[in-house]
Design a protein around this motif. Structure first.
Motif, PDB file in Angstrom:
ATOM      1  N   UNK A 185       0.817  -1.215   0.000  1.00  0.00           N
ATOM      2  CA  UNK A 185       0.000   0.000   0.000  1.00  0.00           C
ATOM      3  C   UNK A 185       0.849   1.263   0.000  1.00  0.00           C
ATOM      4  N   UNK A 186       2.036   1.205   0.636  1.00  0.00           N
ATOM      5  CA  UNK A 186       2.896   2.383   0.679  1.00  0.00           C
ATOM      6  C   UNK A 186       3.294   2.824  -0.731  1.00  0.00           C
ATOM      7  N   UNK A 187       3.640   1.846  -1.598  1.00  0.00           N
ATOM      8  CA  UNK A 187       4.032   2.171  -2.975  1.00  0.00           C
ATOM      9  C   UNK A 187       2.832   2.677  -3.777  1.00  0.00           C
ATOM     10  N   UNK A 188       1.649   2.076  -3.554  1.00  0.00           N
ATOM     11  CA  UNK A 188       0.434   2.545  -4.239  1.00  0.00           C
ATOM     12  C   UNK A 188       0.176   4.013  -3.891  1.00  0.00           C
ATOM     13  N   UNK A 189       0.270   4.325  -2.591  1.00  0.00           N
ATOM     14  CA  UNK A 189       0.016   5.689  -2.140  1.00  0.00           C
ATOM     15  C   UNK A 189       1.038   6.654  -2.729  1.00  0.00           C
ATOM     16  N   UNK A 190       2.311   6.247  -2.781  1.00  0.00           N
ATOM     17  CA  UNK A 190       3.355   7.121  -3.318  1.00  0.00           C
ATOM     18  C   UNK A 190       3.116   7.419  -4.795  1.00  0.00           C
ATOM     19  N   UNK A 191       2.658   6.414  -5.563  1.00  0.00           N
ATOM     20  CA  UNK A 191       2.361   6.638  -6.981  1.00  0.00           C
ATOM     21  C   UNK A 191       1.251   7.676  -7.141  1.00  0.00           C
ATOM     22  N   UNK A 192       0.206   7.559  -6.312  1.00  0.00           N
ATOM     23  CA  UNK A 192      -0.888   8.539  -6.362  1.00  0.00           C
ATOM     24  C   UNK A 192      -0.396   9.935  -5.982  1.00  0.00           C
ATOM     25  N   UNK A 197      -5.060  12.732  -4.419  1.00  0.00           N
ATOM     26  CA  UNK A 197      -4.366  12.855  -3.138  1.00  0.00           C
ATOM     27  C   UNK A 197      -5.236  12.296  -2.009  1.00  0.00           C
ATOM     28  N   UNK A 198      -6.558  12.408  -2.145  1.00  0.00           N
ATOM     29  CA  UNK A 198      -7.443  11.788  -1.152  1.00  0.00           C
ATOM     30  C   UNK A 198      -7.306  10.275  -1.190  1.00  0.00           C
ATOM     31  N   UNK A 199      -7.223   9.717  -2.411  1.00  0.00           N
ATOM     32  CA  UNK A 199      -7.029   8.277  -2.543  1.00  0.00           C
ATOM     33  C   UNK A 199      -5.677   7.854  -1.980  1.00  0.00           C
ATOM     34  N   UNK A 200      -4.654   8.679  -2.200  1.00  0.00           N
ATOM     35  CA  UNK A 200      -3.313   8.360  -1.694  1.00  0.00           C
ATOM     36  C   UNK A 200      -3.304   8.315  -0.169  1.00  0.00           C
ATOM     37  N   UNK A 201      -3.943   9.297   0.469  1.00  0.00           N
ATOM     38  CA  UNK A 201      -3.991   9.317   1.936  1.00  0.00           C
ATOM     39  C   UNK A 201      -4.782   8.132   2.481  1.00  0.00           C
ATOM     40  N   UNK A 202      -5.827   7.725   1.754  1.00  0.00           N
ATOM     41  CA  UNK A 202      -6.609   6.566   2.205  1.00  0.00           C
ATOM     42  C   UNK A 202      -5.781   5.287   2.140  1.00  0.00           C
ATOM     43  N   UNK A 203      -4.859   5.215   1.172  1.00  0.00           N
ATOM     44  CA  UNK A 203      -4.023   4.018   1.041  1.00  0.00           C
ATOM     45  C   UNK A 203      -2.827   4.020   1.992  1.00  0.00           C
ATOM     46  N   UNK A 204      -2.450   5.194   2.473  1.00  0.00           N
ATOM     47  CA  UNK A 204      -1.252   5.303   3.293  1.00  0.00           C
ATOM     48  C   UNK A 204      -1.445   4.552   4.608  1.00  0.00           C
ATOM     49  N   UNK A 205      -0.559   3.616   4.950  1.00  0.00           N
ATOM     50  CA  UNK A 205      -0.725   2.844   6.195  1.00  0.00           C
ATOM     51  C   UNK A 205      -0.697   3.740   7.426  1.00  0.00           C
TER      52      UNK A 205
END
Length: 690
Positions: free
Chosen positions: A121-128, A148-156
């Motif tokens: 999930x960390x890499x997914x969030x970084x890509x977003x 960026x909202x999606x990225x924060x939701x994925x950030x552990x």
């Protein structure tokens, strides 16, 4: 034309640079990069993390060079390690800041592959995050906000404060640029807390400057000044030229709001000096543009031209589209003010064309408004009127889009409330059915209880039905209230353009307007803002709105048309009554000075008016053409000395094409006898009180 204190690639991303010579810091990072040509032992990792952070800080003066140095460090990180993720995230962000979208997307795609192969999930969030920053740099703020909202939701949840800060600060700046100021302030405070938890001076200073600008946008000047004073002090202690320069620039904007012109100039110059010490060319270009705008407003056009011409090549070298459009516009406005009309219009039109290609409709509208102001100052009245007309056309287009968006959002709210209500009813019905099944199992022994349960269930159904009716009524009332609020100007309480357009569907149902139309403009309103501050300007607007309401009847339509302009529509009146009403409006505006704090501000206005259908041919015209005509008459009043009104009494036009031609050159048509105008002089304004 000026810009905020930082672009999307500046303080928004909390980048900075220590002032102790960029060459020293860069040299240290390069030495580290050479030492890490081979994979490192685990004991060396803290040194690698420190170098990544040093290059992140340095990269905000020269993001392309820092991104290149980070690429050289890549072999020093283990595959799928925390250090590699940190390096790729920082490098992608720097490439987005450097206006290198293709290279930033390559980094994001690599993070996507990491995400898929390792379920990380960390890499997914970084890509977003990288894509959100790239989009925000290129003007796609709505998509950037979603990403960026999606990225924060994925950030552990266990992510470090430093990692989370990069995401939160990005979101705060996107919210600010999108005009979602309440969200920007809320998220900005979260970024500030994270920066304080990390305890690194340049991050703390930039977080405060960014939040101070959001408060300034939200018209909370005292809070903005307090936060930015903290930013200046922290940047000074940290010996960081980049953070200090950005704080000086924000301070200049805040002092402009307070009317402190000398303080504004001093802070803007300090910002440029610090940017040059840091080697931050992007900041230097931006700050030069802001200082040029100061000199434009001060009437020092040659100095403004020199500064803008210095800013333009810097912006183009850095591929900074925002900086380029601001510099082009300021060059053009300076040329117009110096008497070089055609040269100036060419530069301004080049700036507008760039924004039109980007789809930045709001910026294009503001550019036409500013062009009109400087053309008017230079005495080019016909060209100024055309610029103002184009500004209004774009505002109408923006309003139409906003109106459609508001309707969609209102429908979405209604649908969400209905789904919630239906779900609640369904849950209650399911509970009732379960109860009935249980009752059925006991019916042989509890007949009397079953009867009671039946009565109870019937009562529940009746109550639920009643509640649904009440909820629907409340929802309908809420929607009506929302609609009413959306059609009111929040400052003056008058109707806004959205309400006017709705009213025109009734007043001009057949496409033509019947009635008397007045367009009123407060004279020298920009000077009031510059001398007394924007808070005083707001007080003037509120007071003039109150005086106009007292002058008119309840049935008359009065609209905050935009900026310092008001539009009035009344039912068709006899010519003498129309002129008397225009005279009363002039007298109302030029009455007692408007008081703001301990100051008294003399105010006058210029008015254009006409009655439709217009004599002698009683030509039927659309409300848009009616407003264009009285708008031109109003600018004629301004051109001939202000504090006066021009009314179009007769206009010899057989069709709308000829009407448009006369409107574009009203003064010449007046001289040629195609138009008869009535001139009304306003009373002299009362002297300012001490």
């Amino acid at each position: 034309m000026s810009t905020p204190s930082f672009s999307l690639g500046a303080a928004a991303w909390l980048h900075g640079r220590r002032a102790r010579a960029g060459t020293v810091l860069l040299g240290a990072a390069l030495l580290c990069a050479g030492a890490w040509a081979q994979p490192m032992a685990p004991t060396d990792m803290p040194t690698l993390a420190a170098a990544i952070e040093a290059l992140e800080q340095l990269g905000n003066a020269d993001p392309r060079q820092a991104a290149g140095e980070l690429e050289r460090l890549l072999p020093s990180t283990a595959a799928y390690s925390d250090d590699r993720l940190e390096l790729l995230t920082v490098r992608g962000n720097l490439l987005a800041t450097a206006q290198e979208p293709e290279a930033a997307e390559t980094v994001a795609q690599g993070l996507d592959e990491w995400c898929r192969s390792r379920q990380a999930n960390e890499a997914c969030a970084a890509a977003d995050l990288v894509r959100a920053r790239t989009l925000s740099q290129r003007g796609s703020l709505s998509r950037a906000d979603t990403l960026i909202s999606a990225a924060l939701a994925r950030l552990p949840a266990h992510s470090s404060a430093l990692v989370r800060l990069r995401f939160v600060a990005t979101q705060a700046k996107i919210k600010d640029d999108a005009g979602k100021l309440e969200d920007a302030v809320r998220v900005g405070h979260e970024a500030l807390k994270l920066a304080d938890d990390i305890g690194v001076g340049w991050r703390q200073a930039l977080a405060r400057s960014s939040l101070a600008y959001s408060y300034y946008q939200a018209k909370q000047l005292d809070r903005a000044l307090s936060l930015n004073a903290e930013a200046l002090a922290i940047a000074e202690r940290a010996n960081d030229f980049t953070a200090r320069g950005r704080a000086h620039n924000v301070q200049g904007i805040l002092l402009d709001e307070r009317g402190d012109r000398e303080g504004e100039r001093r802070e803007m110059q300090a910002a440029i000096d610090d940017a040059r010490r840091a080697g931050a060319k992007s900041d230097e270009s931006l700050f030069l543009a802001n200082l040029a705008d100061f000199y434009l407003k001060s009437g020092q056009y040659k100095t403004a031209l020199t500064l803008s011409e210095q800013a333009l090549p810097l912006a183009r070298e850095l591929k900074d589209v925002n900086g380029e459009t601001v510099a082009l516009a300021n060059i053009g406005l300076a040329h117009i003010s110096l008497g070089n009309l055609q040269v100036g219009k060419r530069f301004v039109n080049e700036s507008i064309a760039i924004d039109e290609r980007r789809g930045a409709l709001g910026t294009v509208s503001m550019s036409f408004a500013e062009l009109g102001i400087y053309l008017e100052k230079a005495g080019h009245w016909a060209a100024a009127v055309q610029a103002y007309h184009r500004h209004r056309e774009l505002n109408d287009e923006i309003l139409q889009r906003d109106q459609q968006k508001a309707i969609v959002e209102m429908q979405e709210r209604y649908d969400a409330e209905r789904r919630t209500r239906d779900l609640s009813l369904l849950n209650r019905e399911n509970a009732l059915k379960s109860e009935q099944l249980r009752q059925r199992d006991l019916q042989q022994r509890l007949w009397w209880l079953l009867a009671a349960a039946f009565v109870l269930s019937l009562t529940v159904v009746v109550l639920l039905a009643r509640r649904v009716r009440l909820s629907n009524r409340a929802l309908a009332s809420s929607n009506l209230q929302l609609l009413a609020q959306s059609e009111r100007d929040p400052l003056t309480g008058l109707a806004n353009r959205r309400h006017f357009q709705a009213a025109m569907k009734q007043l001009a149902a057949d496409g033509t307007l019947t009635g008397s139309v007045f367009l009123i403009d407060i004279d020298h309103f920009k000077r009031i803002n510059d001398v007394h501050g924007h808070a005083a300007g707001d007080t003037v607007l509120v007071e003039i709105a109150r005086r106009l309401r007292e002058t008119l009847r309840d049935a008359d339509l009065i609209v905050r048309w935009g900026g310092e302009e008001f539009l009035v529509v009344v039912r068709a009146l006899a010519p003498e009554r129309v002129e008397a009403l225009a005279q009363r409006m002039l007298a109302a505006m030029a009455g007692a000075p408007v008081r703001h704090e301990a100051r008294a501000i003399a105010v006058t206005g210029s008015v254009g008016f006409a009655t439709f259908p217009i004599a002698p041919a009683l030509l039927q015209v659309s409300w848009e053409r009616a407003i264009n005509l009285v708008d031109t008459a109003m600018y004629l009043a301004k051109a001939h000395g202000r504090n006066r009104a021009y009314g179009v009494r007769l206009l010899h036009a057989s069709d709308e094409v000829l009407l448009d031609e006369i409107t574009r050159s009203l003064e010449q048509a007046w001289r040629d006898g195609q138009v008869a105008l009535t001139l009304l002089q306003g009373p002299p304004p009362m002297e300012n009180a001490a």
